[in-house]
Design a protein around this motif. Structure first.
Motif, mmCIF file in Angstrom:
data_model
loop_
_atom_site.group_PDB
_atom_site.id
_atom_site.type_symbol
_atom_site.label_atom_id
_atom_site.label_comp_id
_atom_site.label_asym_id
_atom_site.label_seq_id
_atom_site.Cartn_x
_atom_site.Cartn_y
_atom_site.Cartn_z
ATOM 1 N N PHE A 57 0.843 -1.204 0.000
ATOM 2 C CA PHE A 57 0.000 0.000 0.000
ATOM 3 C C PHE A 57 0.879 1.256 0.000
ATOM 4 C CE2 PHE A 57 -2.905 -3.078 2.201
ATOM 5 C CZ PHE A 57 -3.824 -3.181 1.170
ATOM 6 N N ALA A 58 1.927 1.240 0.847
ATOM 7 C CA ALA A 58 2.830 2.404 0.897
ATOM 8 C C ALA A 58 3.561 2.574 -0.428
ATOM 9 C CB ALA A 58 3.829 2.221 2.033
ATOM 10 N N ASN A 59 4.009 1.487 -1.021
ATOM 11 C CA ASN A 59 4.727 1.563 -2.295
ATOM 12 C C ASN A 59 3.835 2.125 -3.389
ATOM 13 O OD1 ASN A 59 5.390 -0.065 -5.022
ATOM 14 N ND2 ASN A 59 7.300 0.367 -3.916
ATOM 15 N N ILE A 60 2.574 1.642 -3.414
ATOM 16 C CA ILE A 60 1.627 2.117 -4.440
ATOM 17 C C ILE A 60 1.322 3.597 -4.233
ATOM 18 C CG2 ILE A 60 -0.732 1.852 -5.300
ATOM 19 C CD1 ILE A 60 -0.479 -1.144 -4.512
ATOM 20 N N THR A 61 1.080 3.959 -2.964
ATOM 21 C CA THR A 61 0.739 5.363 -2.669
ATOM 22 C C THR A 61 1.892 6.293 -3.046
ATOM 23 O OG1 THR A 61 -0.670 4.632 -0.846
ATOM 24 C CG2 THR A 61 0.016 6.940 -0.846
ATOM 25 N N VAL A 62 3.130 5.898 -2.655
ATOM 26 C CA VAL A 62 4.295 6.735 -2.987
ATOM 27 C C VAL A 62 4.493 6.814 -4.498
ATOM 28 C CG1 VAL A 62 6.799 6.880 -2.807
ATOM 29 C CG2 VAL A 62 5.431 6.328 -0.782
ATOM 30 N N ASN A 63 4.323 5.680 -5.185
ATOM 31 C CA ASN A 63 4.462 5.666 -6.640
ATOM 32 C C ASN A 63 3.441 6.598 -7.306
ATOM 33 O OD1 ASN A 63 6.138 3.565 -8.498
ATOM 34 N ND2 ASN A 63 6.104 2.889 -6.350
ATOM 35 N N LEU A 64 2.192 6.496 -6.833
ATOM 36 C CA LEU A 64 1.127 7.307 -7.430
ATOM 37 C C LEU A 64 1.348 8.795 -7.140
ATOM 38 C CD1 LEU A 64 -1.427 6.921 -9.098
ATOM 39 C CD2 LEU A 64 -2.742 6.802 -6.958
ATOM 40 N N ALA A 65 1.719 9.118 -5.893
ATOM 41 C CA ALA A 65 1.965 10.535 -5.538
ATOM 42 C C ALA A 65 3.156 11.083 -6.304
ATOM 43 C CB ALA A 65 2.205 10.628 -4.026
ATOM 44 N N GLN A 98 -1.376 10.039 -20.866
ATOM 45 C CA GLN A 98 -1.476 8.583 -21.021
ATOM 46 C C GLN A 98 -0.601 7.859 -19.981
ATOM 47 O OE1 GLN A 98 -0.502 7.695 -25.086
ATOM 48 N NE2 GLN A 98 -2.311 8.778 -25.935
ATOM 49 N N TRP A 99 0.577 8.403 -19.772
ATOM 50 C CA TRP A 99 1.479 7.760 -18.786
ATOM 51 C C TRP A 99 0.868 7.800 -17.395
ATOM 52 C CZ3 TRP A 99 4.033 9.450 -14.406
ATOM 53 C CH2 TRP A 99 5.017 8.600 -13.896
ATOM 54 N N LEU A 100 0.269 8.955 -17.070
ATOM 55 C CA LEU A 100 -0.322 9.111 -15.744
ATOM 56 C C LEU A 100 -1.537 8.195 -15.579
ATOM 57 C CD1 LEU A 100 -0.021 10.618 -13.108
ATOM 58 C CD2 LEU A 100 -1.507 12.423 -14.019
ATOM 59 N N VAL A 101 -2.341 8.079 -16.652
ATOM 60 C CA VAL A 101 -3.500 7.180 -16.596
ATOM 61 C C VAL A 101 -3.035 5.732 -16.406
ATOM 62 C CG1 VAL A 101 -5.405 6.197 -17.931
ATOM 63 C CG2 VAL A 101 -5.046 8.668 -17.902
ATOM 64 N N ALA A 102 -1.987 5.341 -17.163
ATOM 65 C CA ALA A 102 -1.474 3.974 -17.039
ATOM 66 C C ALA A 102 -0.986 3.701 -15.624
ATOM 67 C CB ALA A 102 -0.345 3.742 -18.045
ATOM 68 N N SER A 128 -1.838 1.223 -10.449
ATOM 69 C CA SER A 128 -1.888 1.376 -8.983
ATOM 70 C C SER A 128 -3.212 0.862 -8.417
ATOM 71 C CB SER A 128 -1.687 2.850 -8.611
ATOM 72 O OG SER A 128 -0.426 3.297 -9.038
ATOM 73 N N LEU A 129 -4.315 1.181 -9.143
ATOM 74 C CA LEU A 129 -5.621 0.706 -8.684
ATOM 75 C C LEU A 129 -5.678 -0.822 -8.691
ATOM 76 C CD1 LEU A 129 -8.503 1.374 -7.792
ATOM 77 C CD2 LEU A 129 -9.163 1.494 -10.215
ATOM 78 N N ALA A 130 -5.146 -1.425 -9.745
ATOM 79 C CA ALA A 130 -5.137 -2.899 -9.839
ATOM 80 C C ALA A 130 -4.286 -3.501 -8.719
ATOM 81 C CB ALA A 130 -4.617 -3.322 -11.214
ATOM 82 N N ARG A 131 -3.153 -2.861 -8.478
ATOM 83 C CA ARG A 131 -2.283 -3.382 -7.414
ATOM 84 C C ARG A 131 -2.938 -3.244 -6.046
ATOM 85 N NH1 ARG A 131 3.253 -0.518 -7.730
ATOM 86 N NH2 ARG A 131 3.758 -2.050 -6.085
ATOM 87 N N LEU A 163 7.241 -4.577 -11.098
ATOM 88 C CA LEU A 163 8.119 -4.409 -12.246
ATOM 89 C C LEU A 163 7.436 -3.600 -13.351
ATOM 90 C CD1 LEU A 163 9.781 -7.947 -12.360
ATOM 91 C CD2 LEU A 163 10.654 -5.820 -11.376
ATOM 92 N N THR A 164 6.118 -3.730 -13.451
ATOM 93 C CA THR A 164 5.393 -2.883 -14.428
ATOM 94 C C THR A 164 5.503 -1.415 -14.037
ATOM 95 O OG1 THR A 164 3.854 -4.690 -14.888
ATOM 96 C CG2 THR A 164 3.160 -2.475 -15.528
ATOM 97 N N ALA A 165 5.339 -1.165 -12.719
ATOM 98 C CA ALA A 165 5.497 0.228 -12.252
ATOM 99 C C ALA A 165 6.913 0.724 -12.520
ATOM 100 C CB ALA A 165 5.177 0.313 -10.761
#
Length: 677
Positions: A37-45, A67-71, A76-79, A113-115
């Motif tokens: 959750f922390a990794n996803i949140t930091v990645n998204l922010a 497009q990059w931001l949407v991807a 992040s939502l899927a993760r 790895l996708t992120a």
């Protein structure tokens, strides 16, 4: 034993290692998804911040950034969704296996790895585009994400290293391939990557050690809790278990281990518990049971078969006794039953019960391929008539059972008061017999045996007399059986032989009859060295072997000792000593067996002489006829009248003995050469 213990310890350690490995795997996966959750949140922010920093940009199109931001947002939502699902499953399924978690861990790695790939795309695009502001932002954000991953991804050693390497090395590669390459920064990026990987490894090791310590602590707590619970259960059930074990030990202590009925101690305890009710109601009787000739089973078939028979006899006795009382094994082949009886005629009621028990026991017993039959003699003593204690009744029943055996076995004898007095007298006589020879209490007397027709003295029968200072003259019918039972008969027999030969050597007329007839018991006959005793005694008194007659009973036909008996009698016969069978017709031999032993004469028992006017005449006549055919002489004892003399001589009797010709006397008798019938 020690090898087996060591093997069990190794197996326990291996099982603990496997348990720890499973637990560690699940714990690391759980921590990875929680930190996700922390990794996803930091990645998204960081993604939104990076786009805002470089927006708008002439080098990069707004469409590409959007497009990059949407991807990144969709990823992040899927993760996040996947992480929520896995955390819930871990909570709902505590026993989830490694195989079940492996696909989820694969999706976890794919998301990471996708992120990292998305960041690689944006990093490469900004660096290659030459946008200074975006390049600086990327060089700050990417290392920051990688540095954070050293802690957030510490639970996943391989996946974390791949993610950190991808995140940092892509920036170094982009710097090296930029329009204006910055090789120094690229090299520094590689060095930073190595440092981050080392930090991640150290964090992973610290985390793993922490989990291992937690596992050990949890395991210790569980074991302590289990031991505490066990101790509480033990304490809670201790009193009940002590009572149960005490009852079991009491039962074992009171039970005969072979037959499973009460032992002597258990029966006495049962009697003690019943004593109060016995004294109040006088409704109990003791039945003492002694198996007949059980020793023959042990000697002939072995103790294993004997034990099987005892177990079956005990089972039958117990079943026949039923709920009337308690049965115990008194010892060896003896049993005691304590029964509740009606107040009227308790002895008769007990005897009826004994008959029922005897019928059950006498049914054939199949053992070792044989059909065995067992009987018993029994004594009964009731507590009612004389207000006996139960323990005293057992002793009295024992005395009655002994009396039953003496009367022929297989019978039931009710206790009489005189039995106790007889037993006490027998015990006293046993002790007195041991000192009788030393105290010169024994003496011998002689009764003449005459030839039929001439009535000339042929020989003398030696008879033993015992004059005790306390009991006076004791009858041979009383003390001889006691001497037989105790074994004193061997010493007494040697005394009689020595005394009689000494007396005849001292007082007999040199021209008169010197032949002596001495009674010998079976116990003397089979005693070691009996022949040597006879030979040495004859030589000591300078007597001839033909001057001695040994009178034995029909017990010499006992099949159990035939080889010994035959050998001793044959040795005596060859030496010159005559063998006569005393009290013939009262035992269990038959005339057809006379040829088996070196016998020279038969002595007809006095009971047949006294019954000459009835069945005695036929018995003596038949015996005399067969004896003459075998070349065996006949002696009749107990002759008291002239009529008996006439009848016996008419039947062809060879020798006569009795009061008619002379009573037993300390001196050798010299009857007249003839006497009118």
């Amino acid at each position: 034993m020690s090898i087996l213990f060591a093997k069990n310890q190794l197996l326990d350690k291996a099982e603990d290692a496997r348990s720890f490995k499973r637990w560690l795997y699940v714990s690391l996966v759980r921590l990875a998804f929680r930190n996700n959750f922390a990794n996803i949140t930091v990645n998204l922010a960081a993604g939104f911040g990076f786009v805002l920093i470089i927006w708008p940009s002439e080098e990069m199109s707004e469409s590409f950034l959007a497009q990059w931001l949407v991807a990144l947002s969709v990823l992040s939502l899927a993760r996040l969704t996947h992480s929520f699902f896995v955390i819930k499953r871990l909570r709902d399924e505590p026993d989830i296996t490694q195989a079940q978690l492996r696909p989820h861990l694969f999706l976890y790695a794919a998301g990471l790895l996708t992120a990292a790939g998305l960041w690689g795309i944006i990093t490469a695009s900004t660096v290659l585009a030459g946008h200074e502001e975006s390049r600086h932002a990327a060089l700050v954000i990417i290392p920051a994400l990688a540095a954070g991953a050293t802690g957030i991804l510490a639970s996943q050693r391989v996946i974390g290293r791949i993610y950190i390497s991808v995140m940092l090395l892509q920036g170094s590669l982009a710097l090296a391939l930029a329009r204006e390459p910055e090789h120094l920064m690229a090299v520094l990026g590689v060095i930073f990557t190595i440092v981050m990987l080392i930090a991640h490894r150290n964090n992973h090791q610290v985390l793993r050690q922490s989990f291992e310590l937690q596992f050990r602590n949890n395991d210790l707590v569980e074991k302590l809790e289990a031991e505490r619970s066990l101790l509480e259960n033990l304490n809670a059930t201790l009193e009940a278990r002590v009572r149960q074990r005490t009852a079991e030990l009491k039962e074992l202590a009171a039970q005969d281990p072979l037959t499973r009925v009460l032992n002597r101690s258990g029966l006495m305890q049962w009697c003690a518990e019943q004593e109060e009710s016995v004294s109040a109601s006088a409704g109990f009787a003791a039945i003492f049971i002694d198996l007949d000739r059980f020793k023959q089973i042990n000697d002939g078939l072995g103790h294993t078969v004997g034990d099987i028979v005892l177990v079956e006899v005990a089972r039958r006795l117990d079943r026949a006794l039923g709920a009337h009382g308690a049965l115990g094994r008194w010892g060896g082949d003896e049993f005691v039953a304590i029964v509740r009886t009606p107040q009227e005629r308790p002895e008769d009621w007990s005897c009826t019960l004994v008959d029922r028990m005897r019928a059950a026991v006498e049914e054939p017993i199949a053992v070792a391929g044989r059909q065995l039959q067992v009987g018993f003699s029994a004594g009964v003593a009731a507590t009612g008539s004389d207000r006996l204690r139960v323990t005293d009744a057992i002793h009295c029943a024992d005395l009655a059972a002994g009396d039953a055996k003496r009367k022929g076995r297989g019978v039931t004898q009710i206790y009489r008061k005189t039995l106790l007095a007889e037993q006490e007298r027998n015990l006293a006589l046993v002790q007195a017999l041991k000192q009788a020879i030393a105290n010169r209490e024994f003496s011998v007397v002689f009764q003449p045996v005459v030839q039929a027709g001439s009535h000339a003295v042929h020989s003398h029968e030696v008879l033993l007399r015992w004059n005790n200072p306390d009991y006076g003259l004791v009858s041979p019918d009383e003390f001889i059986p006691i001497a037989e039972d105790t074994g004193e008969i061997v010493t007494i027999g040697a005394f009689v032989l020595d005394t009689a030969l000494r007396e005849i050597a001292r007082t007999a007329d040199p021209d008169g009859p010197r032949r002596l007839a001495v009674n010998v018991s079976l116990r003397q006959l089979i005693a070691p060295g009996f022949f040597e005793v006879v030979r040495s005694t004859l030589e000591r008194h300078q007597a001839r072997p033909e001057d001695l007659v040994l009178e034995v009973t029909e017990s010499i036909f006992d099949t159990r000792r035939q080889s010994i008996i035959k050998a001793v009698l044959l040795e005596l016969h060859l030496y010159g000593v005559e063998i006569h069978i005393d009290d013939f017709g009262t035992g269990y031999s038959s005339l057809s067996r006379l040829h088996e032993m070196p016998v020279q004469a038969l002595k007809i028992d006095r009971s047949f002489v006294q019954a000459l006017d009835s069945h005695g005449h036929a018995i003596i006549e038949g015996t005399a006829l067969i004896a003459r055919k075998l070349g065996i002489a006949i002696v009749a004892e107990g002759v008291e009248t002239a009529q008996q003399v006439a009848e016996l001589e008419a039947l062809g009797i060879d020798y006569l003995q009795g009061y008619f010709f002379g009573r037993p006397s300390p001196a050798l008798a010299r009857p007249p050469q003839s006497k009118s019938a």
